[in-house]
Design an enzyme around this catalytic site. Structure first.
Site, PDB file in Angstrom:
ATOM      1  N   ARG A  67      19.194  -4.070  37.331  1.00 50.74           N
ATOM      2  CA  ARG A  67      20.220  -4.968  37.873  1.00 50.74           C
ATOM      3  C   ARG A  67      21.171  -4.236  38.827  1.00 50.74           C
ATOM      4  O   ARG A  67      21.652  -4.832  39.800  1.00 50.74           O
ATOM      5  CB  ARG A  67      20.997  -5.601  36.714  1.00 50.74           C
ATOM      6  N   HIS A  71      22.381  -5.571  42.494  1.00 49.85           N
ATOM      7  CA  HIS A  71      23.784  -5.809  42.861  1.00 49.85           C
ATOM      8  C   HIS A  71      24.266  -4.833  43.940  1.00 49.85           C
ATOM      9  O   HIS A  71      25.259  -5.104  44.616  1.00 49.85           O
ATOM     10  CB  HIS A  71      24.684  -5.735  41.623  1.00 49.85           C
ATOM     11  N   VAL A  75      25.040  -6.551  48.419  1.00 51.06           N
ATOM     12  CA  VAL A  75      26.394  -6.434  48.959  1.00 51.06           C
ATOM     13  C   VAL A  75      26.386  -5.434  50.110  1.00 51.06           C
ATOM     14  O   VAL A  75      26.452  -4.232  49.909  1.00 51.06           O
ATOM     15  CB  VAL A  75      27.386  -6.010  47.855  1.00 51.06           C
ATOM     16  N   GLU A  93      33.537  -2.441  44.098  1.00 51.19           N
ATOM     17  CA  GLU A  93      32.802  -3.641  43.686  1.00 51.19           C
ATOM     18  C   GLU A  93      32.695  -3.810  42.175  1.00 51.19           C
ATOM     19  O   GLU A  93      32.343  -4.882  41.684  1.00 51.19           O
ATOM     20  CB  GLU A  93      31.398  -3.601  44.313  1.00 51.19           C
ATOM     21  N   ASN A  99      30.496  -8.535  38.597  1.00 50.72           N
ATOM     22  CA  ASN A  99      30.189  -7.212  38.041  1.00 50.72           C
ATOM     23  C   ASN A  99      31.059  -6.806  36.855  1.00 50.72           C
ATOM     24  O   ASN A  99      30.620  -6.057  35.981  1.00 50.72           O
ATOM     25  CB  ASN A  99      30.359  -6.147  39.138  1.00 50.72           C
ATOM     26  N   PRO A 168      24.387 -14.033  43.794  1.00 47.57           N
ATOM     27  CA  PRO A 168      24.209 -15.412  43.323  1.00 47.57           C
ATOM     28  C   PRO A 168      24.773 -15.611  41.919  1.00 47.57           C
ATOM     29  O   PRO A 168      24.804 -14.685  41.116  1.00 47.57           O
ATOM     30  CB  PRO A 168      22.687 -15.597  43.339  1.00 47.57           C
ATOM     31  N   HIS A 198      14.538 -11.174  34.983  1.00 46.35           N
ATOM     32  CA  HIS A 198      15.128 -11.710  33.750  1.00 46.35           C
ATOM     33  C   HIS A 198      14.131 -11.766  32.593  1.00 46.35           C
ATOM     34  O   HIS A 198      14.399 -12.405  31.584  1.00 46.35           O
ATOM     35  CB  HIS A 198      15.751 -13.083  34.011  1.00 46.35           C
ATOM     36  N   THR A 199      13.015 -11.087  32.719  1.00 46.49           N
ATOM     37  CA  THR A 199      12.116 -10.921  31.580  1.00 46.49           C
ATOM     38  C   THR A 199      12.619  -9.792  30.670  1.00 46.49           C
ATOM     39  O   THR A 199      12.057  -9.551  29.598  1.00 46.49           O
ATOM     40  CB  THR A 199      10.669 -10.644  32.044  1.00 46.49           C
ATOM     41  N   ASP A 245      15.020 -13.278  28.064  1.00 51.87           N
ATOM     42  CA  ASP A 245      13.660 -13.710  27.701  1.00 51.87           C
ATOM     43  C   ASP A 245      13.598 -13.799  26.187  1.00 51.87           C
ATOM     44  O   ASP A 245      13.630 -12.781  25.497  1.00 51.87           O
ATOM     45  CB  ASP A 245      12.631 -12.709  28.238  1.00 51.87           C
TER      46      ASP A 245
END
Ligand code: HEM
Ligand SMILES: *[C@@H]1O[C@H](CO)[C@@H](O)[C@H](O)[C@H]1NC(C)=O
Ligand SMILES: *[C@@H]1O[C@H](CO)[C@@H](O)[C@H](O)[C@H]1NC(C)=O
Ligand SMILES: *[C@@H]1O[C@H](CO)[C@@H](O)[C@H](O)[C@H]1NC(C)=O
Length: 325
Positions: A67, A71, A75, A93, A99, A168, A198-199, A245
């Site tokens: 992730r 991120h 940006v 950030e 975040n 997003p 996202h698994t 998941d």
């Protein structure tokens, strides 16, 4: 005669302009898999061994590292900006809404950076470390591999405002998700493939509360289960965690897409990918065909890693990932 002279001169100007535009627009073309092959030949094995021990210690860390690269890239490009700490005269950030209290893995990045610095001082950027660690995390957790392009430099700036507006949000509709990725030069297909990230990993109650109490495109018993550890009232249990998941939260597989077909997406944004819209067929394909997911995920990660890198004399090789030199 005069007119043919001026037409060949304007031809030359057009050609030069196209050439310059190409140079400017294609800084990602300066990334390559062999960028460090002379200057730091062991960079890939060094990064991998630190990532491996971090995941052995805590298996969620693979998700957190993946992730971080996402991120970072969304940006103002993959430039290590996400790693800069806030100071009294600088706001980075890390404390931006998407975040804050959410990103993790910074101490592992520090460990990777010191190991790499020991190997070859002042050579490898923090932005590249994030790209390599993301790939290694996926592979260590059982996913397919891809060749990571490197050669990025680190930013001397960061943008909390861009972090707030470019990453997003879990409340987004399918159209908003597609636009958000399109704004980064990524396709809807890339978006659906990358969402397979996202698994693995966990999300906080605050990010899925509305979905499990209020939405109708959710499996009833799945919603009930999630409600057990995520109280209805705002401000209560906001930080309680659930796996993205439900089947295999530490295995990088295609179960994420199978869940979507069974209306067991955890986030509102997850279920948007399979909700009667244009991306249903791609979700179905990945749910039936793990190797198609694996190939598309790797290709999409390369596309994401190509977002606006600093190259050449732009940016720097940070000595410490948390602050500019
Ligand atoms: C499509 C739009 C996306 C949205 C709206 C979104 C949103 C979120 C949210 C809300 C969380 C939970 C954060 C928290 O509760 O602290 C999360 C976690 C996560 N996201 Fe995404 N995400 C998106 C795309 C991606 C992409 C492209 C990747 C990587 C390829 C990714 C990888 C992850 C991972 C691995 C976690 C778990 C992190 C951990 O356990 O530390 N996400 N995401
Ligand atoms: C912020 O403060 C530090 C330490 O006081 C100083 O070295 C640095 O130059 C300052 N940075 C900016 C951008 O003003
Ligand atoms: C961040 O974005 C959210 C949602 O778009 C907005 O409500 C909020 O005001 C923004 N915050 C900052 C600090 O820009
Ligand atoms: C469910 O939706 C209602 C109406 O929009 C809203 O007031 C309420 O806060 C939502 N509940 C949760 C748990 O998000």
């Amino acid at each position: 005669m005069a007119s043919s002279l001026s037409s060949s001169a304007s031809m030359a100007i057009v050609t030069l302009t196209i050439f310059l535009a190409f140079l400017l627009g294609s800084s990602s073309a300066q990334l390559s898999t062999s960028y460090y092959s002379k200057s730091c030949p062991k960079v890939f094995t060094t990064v991998k061994s630190v990532v491996k021990s971090a995941i052995l210690k805590e298996n969620r860390m693979g998700a957190s590292l993946l992730r971080l690269h996402f991120h970072d890239c969304f940006v103002n490009g993959c430039d290590g900006s996400v790693l800069l700490d806030d100071t009294s005269n600088f706001t980075g950030e890390k404390t931006a809404a998407p975040n804050l209290n959410s990103l993790r893995g910074f101490t592992v990045v520090d460990k990777i950076k010191s190991a790499v610095e020991k190997e070859c001082r002042g050579v490898v950027s923090c932005a590249d470390i994030l790209a390599i660690a993301a790939r290694d995390s996926v592979v260590i957790l059982g996913g397919g591999s891809w060749n990571v392009k490197v050669g990025r430099k680190d930013a001397r700036t960061a943008s909390p405002a861009a972090a707030n507006s470019s990453i997003p949000q879990p409340t987004f509709s399918l159209n908003a998700l597609i636009s958000s990725f399109q704004a980064q030069g990524l396709s809807a297909k890339d978006m659906v493939a990358l969402s397979g990230g996202h698994t693995i990993g966990l999300a906080r109650c605050i990010t899925f509360r509305n979905r499990i109490y209020n939405e109708s495109n959710i499996d009833n018993s799945f919603a009930k289960t999630r409600q057990q550890n995520c109280p209805r009232r705002t401000g209560t249990g906001d930080k309680k965690l659930a796996p993205l998941d439900v089947q295999t939260p530490t295995a990088f597989d295609n179960d994420y897409y199978k869940n979507l077909i069974n209306q067991k997406g955890l986030l509102h944004s997850d279920q948007q990918l399979f909700n009667g819209g244009s991306t249903d067929s791609q979700v179905r394909r990945y749910s039936n065909n793990p190797s198609s997911f694996s190939a598309d995920f790797g290709a999409a990660m390369i596309n994401m890693g190509d977002i606006k890198p600093l190259t050449g004399s732009n940016g720097e090789i940070r000595r410490k990932c948390r602050k500019i030199n």
